[in-house]
Design an enzyme around this catalytic site. Structure first.
Site, PDB file in Angstrom:
ATOM      1  CG  LEU A  63      17.648 -55.788   9.521  1.00 51.91           C
ATOM      2  CD1 LEU A  63      16.512 -55.471   8.498  1.00 51.91           C
ATOM      3  CD2 LEU A  63      18.189 -55.270   9.630  1.00 51.91           C
TER       4      LEU A  63
ATOM      5  CB  VAL B 298       7.574 -58.806   0.787  1.00 49.72           C
ATOM      6  CG1 VAL B 298       8.248 -60.153   1.600  1.00 49.72           C
ATOM      7  CG2 VAL B 298       7.022 -58.173   2.177  1.00 49.72           C
TER       8      VAL B 298
ATOM      9  CE1 TYR C  97      11.925 -70.174   7.988  1.00 52.25           C
ATOM     10  CE2 TYR C  97      12.204 -70.334   6.688  1.00 52.25           C
ATOM     11  CZ  TYR C  97      12.751 -69.710   7.947  1.00 52.25           C
ATOM     12  OH  TYR C  97      13.698 -69.836   8.820  1.00 52.25           O
TER      13      TYR C  97
ATOM     14  CB  ILE D 153      19.964 -64.190   5.785  1.00 57.73           C
ATOM     15  CG1 ILE D 153      20.035 -65.413   7.196  1.00 57.73           C
ATOM     16  CG2 ILE D 153      21.311 -65.579   5.217  1.00 57.73           C
ATOM     17  CD1 ILE D 153      19.065 -66.590   7.538  1.00 57.73           C
TER      18      ILE D 153
ATOM     19  CG  HIS E  58      14.816 -74.972  10.921  1.00 56.27           C
ATOM     20  ND1 HIS E  58      13.722 -74.687  10.316  1.00 56.27           N
ATOM     21  CD2 HIS E  58      14.789 -74.023  11.985  1.00 56.27           C
ATOM     22  CE1 HIS E  58      13.062 -73.959  10.587  1.00 56.27           C
ATOM     23  NE2 HIS E  58      13.980 -72.583  11.615  1.00 56.27           N
TER      24      HIS E  58
HETATM   25  P1  NDP Z   1      14.440 -59.842   9.213  1.00 56.52           P
HETATM   26  O1  NDP Z   1      15.717 -59.177  10.793  1.00 56.52           O
HETATM   27  O2  NDP Z   1      15.379 -59.932   8.392  1.00 56.52           O
HETATM   28  O3  NDP Z   1      13.675 -58.676   9.628  1.00 56.52           O
HETATM   29  C1  NDP Z   1      12.859 -58.362   8.649  1.00 56.52           C
HETATM   30  C2  NDP Z   1      12.011 -57.652   8.686  1.00 56.52           C
HETATM   31  O4  NDP Z   1      12.286 -56.649   8.817  1.00 56.52           O
HETATM   32  C3  NDP Z   1      10.719 -57.932   7.660  1.00 56.52           C
HETATM   33  O5  NDP Z   1       9.502 -56.737   8.044  1.00 56.52           O
HETATM   34  C4  NDP Z   1      10.919 -56.481   6.523  1.00 56.52           C
HETATM   35  O6  NDP Z   1      10.148 -55.754   6.545  1.00 56.52           O
HETATM   36  C5  NDP Z   1      11.762 -55.381   7.229  1.00 56.52           C
HETATM   37  N1  NDP Z   1      12.363 -54.609   6.806  1.00 56.52           N
HETATM   38  C6  NDP Z   1      13.754 -55.756   5.697  1.00 56.52           C
HETATM   39  N2  NDP Z   1      14.809 -54.530   5.734  1.00 56.52           N
HETATM   40  C7  NDP Z   1      14.605 -53.079   6.457  1.00 56.52           C
HETATM   41  C8  NDP Z   1      15.401 -52.123   6.018  1.00 56.52           C
HETATM   42  N3  NDP Z   1      15.621 -51.892   4.739  1.00 56.52           N
HETATM   43  N4  NDP Z   1      14.494 -51.134   6.659  1.00 56.52           N
HETATM   44  C9  NDP Z   1      12.968 -51.422   7.600  1.00 56.52           C
HETATM   45  N5  NDP Z   1      12.562 -52.133   7.086  1.00 56.52           N
HETATM   46  C10 NDP Z   1      13.591 -53.981   6.922  1.00 56.52           C
HETATM   47  O7  NDP Z   1      14.237 -60.870  10.074  1.00 56.52           O
HETATM   48  P2  NDP Z   1      13.776 -62.173   9.865  1.00 56.52           P
HETATM   49  O8  NDP Z   1      12.974 -63.218  11.290  1.00 56.52           O
HETATM   50  O9  NDP Z   1      12.990 -62.303   8.513  1.00 56.52           O
HETATM   51  O10 NDP Z   1      15.189 -62.876   9.416  1.00 56.52           O
HETATM   52  C11 NDP Z   1      16.246 -63.635   8.402  1.00 56.52           C
HETATM   53  C12 NDP Z   1      15.706 -64.633   7.597  1.00 56.52           C
HETATM   54  O11 NDP Z   1      16.821 -65.652   9.061  1.00 56.52           O
HETATM   55  C13 NDP Z   1      14.176 -65.254   7.511  1.00 56.52           C
HETATM   56  O12 NDP Z   1      13.890 -64.550   6.831  1.00 56.52           O
HETATM   57  C14 NDP Z   1      14.856 -66.588   7.213  1.00 56.52           C
HETATM   58  O13 NDP Z   1      15.795 -67.231   6.752  1.00 56.52           O
HETATM   59  C15 NDP Z   1      16.070 -66.371   8.503  1.00 56.52           C
HETATM   60  N6  NDP Z   1      15.449 -67.026  10.100  1.00 56.52           N
HETATM   61  C16 NDP Z   1      15.946 -68.417  10.485  1.00 56.52           C
HETATM   62  C17 NDP Z   1      15.973 -69.070  12.138  1.00 56.52           C
HETATM   63  C18 NDP Z   1      15.968 -69.982  12.134  1.00 56.52           C
HETATM   64  O14 NDP Z   1      15.165 -70.749  13.372  1.00 56.52           O
HETATM   65  N7  NDP Z   1      16.961 -70.538  11.489  1.00 56.52           N
HETATM   66  C19 NDP Z   1      14.337 -67.741  12.413  1.00 56.52           C
HETATM   67  C20 NDP Z   1      13.973 -66.557  11.834  1.00 56.52           C
HETATM   68  C21 NDP Z   1      14.762 -66.623  10.804  1.00 56.52           C
HETATM   69  P3  NDP Z   1       9.524 -56.167   4.935  1.00 56.52           P
HETATM   70  O15 NDP Z   1       9.763 -57.286   4.612  1.00 56.52           O
HETATM   71  O16 NDP Z   1       7.995 -55.048   5.229  1.00 56.52           O
HETATM   72  O17 NDP Z   1       9.858 -55.095   3.537  1.00 56.52           O
END
Ligand code: NDP
Length: 276
Positions: free
Chosen positions: A193, A235, A53, A231, A111
């Site tokens: 999500l 932002v 990341y 998790i 990972h």
């Molecule tokens: P998420 O499913 O957590 O979704 C994040 C998105 O949803 C962002 O665009 C955020 O917008 C938006 N969001 C968050 N909260 C809300 C809310 N309450 N209402 C509306 N929109 C919302 O996606 P990620 O892919 O980031 O997954 C979460 C974590 O999982 C990652 O950050 C990482 O730590 C992990 N991960 C691990 C992977 C792996 O291969 N092991 C792969 C992918 C993710 P905004 O930020 O603009 O508010």
């Protein structure tokens, strides 16, 4: 909410892990410190990052500046595919610790299995060593399928404490969750999500309207009732706080059944068998 209200799961080595944490995938390093600071101020204590990341320094800065005691934090990072192998994983771990400014992490994950590289079993030996040395409190994997997990389990050493996998209402992973339950492996949901793609799901929206909660809160509550660690990433300070406010309501059996029908093989990330 105070941190003591975040429920924990006891991993297969006795270590406790918060069931709701904060993810920082796709957050640029220079924005990560502010996002993690907002999460810690809201009450999160578990932070999920990864070497790839590129924001472990930003995470480390926020942890150091927060004043939160180290023993109250739960920090996860991950070894990237290019660093698989025994020696390379040990070196990658040292580099991650240096960037995070820590002398140990709470959870270290492989990972991806990257089966084409055929090095994840060597990386696992490195994680076993790090766990034995106390430099990682728990060792786990990410994106592993039952066949990959079975290969590690059959070695007769450590059983992964956690498998962090893509999981959300569009990809419910029932078979994998059952495998985890049978082997004492905690299920951690990434993209809980679906990066926003499940927030317009009709079943989710209907429950949100009835309960007065947001679609994101409904989905996070669904994860918790399924038994997952989650998790969510954001932002946006208001969303960061909102995503933690999921402990004062419950989905009914009918709600769970309605969301069960949303399972449709939706992937936001790659197929773990094909990705390296
Ligand atoms: P998420 O499913 O957590 O979704 C994040 C998105 O949803 C962002 O665009 C955020 O917008 C938006 N969001 C968050 N909260 C809300 C809310 N309450 N209402 C509306 N929109 C919302 O996606 P990620 O892919 O980031 O997954 C979460 C974590 O999982 C990652 O950050 C990482 O730590 C992990 N991960 C691990 C992977 C792996 O291969 N092991 C792969 C992918 C993710 P905004 O930020 O603009 O508010």
């Amino acid at each position: 909410m105070s941190t003591t209200e975040i429920p924990t799961v006891t991993l297969n080595n006795g270590v406790t892990m918060p069931r709701l944490g904060f993810g920082v995938f796709q957050v640029p390093d220079e924005e990560t410190t502010a996002a993690v600071a907002a999460a810690l101020a809201a009450g999160y204590r578990s932070i999920d990052t990864a070497a790839v990341y590129g924001n472990e320094r930003g995470v480390g800065r926020a942890l150091a500046e927060s004043g939160v005691a180290r023993e109250d934090l739960f920090v996860t990072t991950k070894v990237w595919n290019a660093d698989q192998g025994y020696d390379a994983t040990l070196r990658a771990f040292d580099a991650s610790l240096d960037k995070l400014g820590l002398d140990r992490v709470d959870l270290y994950l492989i990972h991806w299995p990257a089966p084409a590289l055929d090095r994840y079993a060597d990386s696992w030996r490195a994680l076993e060593r790090l766990a034995a040395e106390g430099r990682v409190r728990a060792a786990g994997v990410s994106n592993f399928r039952p066949a990959h997990l079975t290969r590690l389990i059959e070695r007769g050493g450590l059983v992964p404490a956690v498998n962090q996998v893509e999981l959300h209402p569009g990809l419910q992973q029932a078979e994998l969750r059952a495998f985890h339950a049978a082997h004492g492996i905690a299920t951690e949901a990434w993209s809980p999500l679906a990066q926003g793609a499940v927030l317009a799901d009709p079943a989710v929206v209907a429950i949100a309207e009835r309960t007065g909660k947001s679609p994101a809160q409904v989905v996070l509550r669904w994860h918790l009732q399924l038994g997952n660690v989650v998790i969510p990433k954001s932002v946006t300070p208001a969303r960061i706080r909102q995503n933690l406010d999921v402990f004062d309501f419950a989905l009914t059996a009918d709600d769970l059944a309605a969301i069960a029908a949303s399972d449709r093989g939706l992937r936001t990330g790659p197929d773990p068998d094909l990705f390296d």
